[in-house]
Design a protein around this motif. Structure first.
Motif, PDB file in Angstrom:
ATOM      1  N   HIS A  83       0.854  -1.187   0.000  1.00 52.25           N
ATOM      2  CA  HIS A  83       0.000   0.000   0.000  1.00 52.25           C
ATOM      3  C   HIS A  83       0.885   1.231   0.000  1.00 52.25           C
ATOM      4  CE1 HIS A  83       0.891  -0.450   4.265  1.00 52.25           C
ATOM      5  NE2 HIS A  83       0.344   0.709   4.546  1.00 52.25           N
ATOM      6  N   ASP A  87       5.496   5.161   4.809  1.00 50.15           N
ATOM      7  CA  ASP A  87       6.488   4.270   5.420  1.00 50.15           C
ATOM      8  C   ASP A  87       6.698   2.994   4.586  1.00 50.15           C
ATOM      9  OD1 ASP A  87       3.809   3.850   6.233  1.00 50.15           O
ATOM     10  OD2 ASP A  87       4.448   2.574   7.901  1.00 50.15           O
ATOM     11  N   HIS A  88       5.981   2.831   3.479  1.00 57.42           N
ATOM     12  CA  HIS A  88       6.076   1.577   2.706  1.00 57.42           C
ATOM     13  C   HIS A  88       6.580   1.735   1.269  1.00 57.42           C
ATOM     14  CE1 HIS A  88       4.097  -1.032   5.682  1.00 57.42           C
ATOM     15  NE2 HIS A  88       3.607   0.131   6.081  1.00 57.42           N
ATOM     16  N   ASP A 177       0.001  -3.893   6.292  1.00 54.01           N
ATOM     17  CA  ASP A 177      -0.510  -3.325   7.548  1.00 54.01           C
ATOM     18  C   ASP A 177      -1.920  -3.819   7.862  1.00 54.01           C
ATOM     19  OD1 ASP A 177       1.838  -1.953   7.656  1.00 54.01           O
ATOM     20  OD2 ASP A 177       0.951   0.049   7.760  1.00 54.01           O
ATOM     21  N   HIS A 216       5.064  -4.411   9.805  1.00 61.00           N
ATOM     22  CA  HIS A 216       5.675  -3.942  11.051  1.00 61.00           C
ATOM     23  C   HIS A 216       5.678  -5.096  12.051  1.00 61.00           C
ATOM     24  CE1 HIS A 216       5.302   0.196   9.569  1.00 61.00           C
ATOM     25  NE2 HIS A 216       4.121  -0.207   9.120  1.00 61.00           N
TER      26      HIS A 216
HETATM   27 ZN   LIG Z   1       2.881   0.936   7.741  1.00 64.59          ZN
END
Ligand SMILES: [Zn+2]
Length: 304
Positions: A83, A87-88, A177, A216
């Motif tokens: 996605h 952060d990805h 996530d 994560h």
């Molecule tokens: Zn994330």
């Protein structure tokens, strides 16, 4: 509220260090810890010699260098992105430029619904709006490389474009996530939608993979049972919201105080959006009523 889910917060991988977590599956942690990212984003390398990278991670020089070091002497043929949160996906163009890999994902970042009049997207800063895949995946599409075969599993809810990737050779699911061992995910409108998230949980609960590797933290073991816990957790939260509304019509801050006991103050805004996600779903189902479209500042009452 959340002690019904058997969370596993053990995760001791230092940033920058490559670790083999399953045959042919390596992981690498980015140094971006925080209340939403736990120890940081986990990038995965699948295969040997000709490999796939799942979630290149944030635009962080140290992480990009560590990821390219980890695949030195190998060829990255595929980049898969779960996605488009920042952060990805933002390291994707750098990894693509350095390796020539093809980028696979559901599509560009988009909201789950249009903004209402006067509404601002509180999540604007978290979306990677520059991201474009080379190949836009649909649910069930198969992506095959040399020694690995992925099935794309559309799992909207956290974001509209969220995809998980099932590795057929190992019966492993890379869950992004959507499902994580250390915490539940954030479902926050307008990027996220509770009805989509619940449907995506039910979809995973029917799948055979027993182990998930998330974006994560560490692996989810006994995954189908864990997913059922996640379903019941949200059903419990919905029941708590309805219980509070039985007393009297009220607003989201009041519901957050009643439902989230002992909440980390840094997560108050996320909790409010999560309650909004539930209320959107409840209004759509005709259980709860409000004036106009469900909004963060609205007053809510039981519809019956
Ligand atoms: Zn994330």
């Amino acid at each position: 509220m959340s002690d019904d889910i058997p969370f596993d917060k053990t995760f001791d991988l230092p940033p920058g260090q490559v670790e083999e977590v399953a045959p042919g599956v390596r992981r690498l942690l980015a140094n971006n810890p925080g209340p939403f990212t736990f120890k940081g984003t986990v990038s995965y390398i699948v295969g040997r010699g000709q490999v796939a990278v799942i979630d290149p991670g944030p635009a962080d020089e140290n992480h990009i260098r560590a990821l390219l070091d980890a695949v030195r002497g190998e060829t990255v043929t595929h980049i898969l992105v779960t996605h488009t949160h920042r952060d990805h996906s933002p390291a994707t163009p750098r990894i693509k430029a350095a390796t020539g890999a093809t980028v696979f994902a559901e599509g560009p970042h988009r909201a789950a619904r249009p903004l209402h009049i006067g509404e601002t997207n509180r999540l604007d800063a978290s979306g990677d709006r520059d991201f474009r895949p080379d190949v836009a995946l649909v649910d069930g599409q198969v992506v095959a490389g040399n020694g690995f075969t992925f099935e794309a599993v559309a799992t909207p809810g956290h974001t509209a474009n969220h995809m998980a990737f099932a590795l057929r050779e190992a019966a492993i699911l890379f869950s992004g996530d959507h499902v994580m061992a250390w915490s539940t995910t954030i479902v926050a409108p307008p990027d996220g939608a509770m009805s989509d998230y619940m449907a995506s949980l039910h979809k995973l609960a029917r799948r055979p993979e027993a182990v998930y590797f998330p974006g994560h933290g560490g692996a989810v073991r006994d995954a189908p049972a864990y997913v059922q816990h996640c379903v019941r957790h949200r059903e419990g939260r919905e029941a708590s919201i309805l219980h509070r509304l039985e007393k009297n019509p009220t607003d989201i801050p009041t519901i957050v105080r009643a439902v989230y006991i002992g909440l980390d103050p840094r997560l108050t805004g996320a909790a409010a959006l999560s309650v909004l996600a539930h209320l959107e779903d409840l209004v759509a189902r005709g259980v709860v009523a409000t004036d106009g479209p469900p909004s963060i500042s609205g007053t809510y009452r039981l519809a019956r």
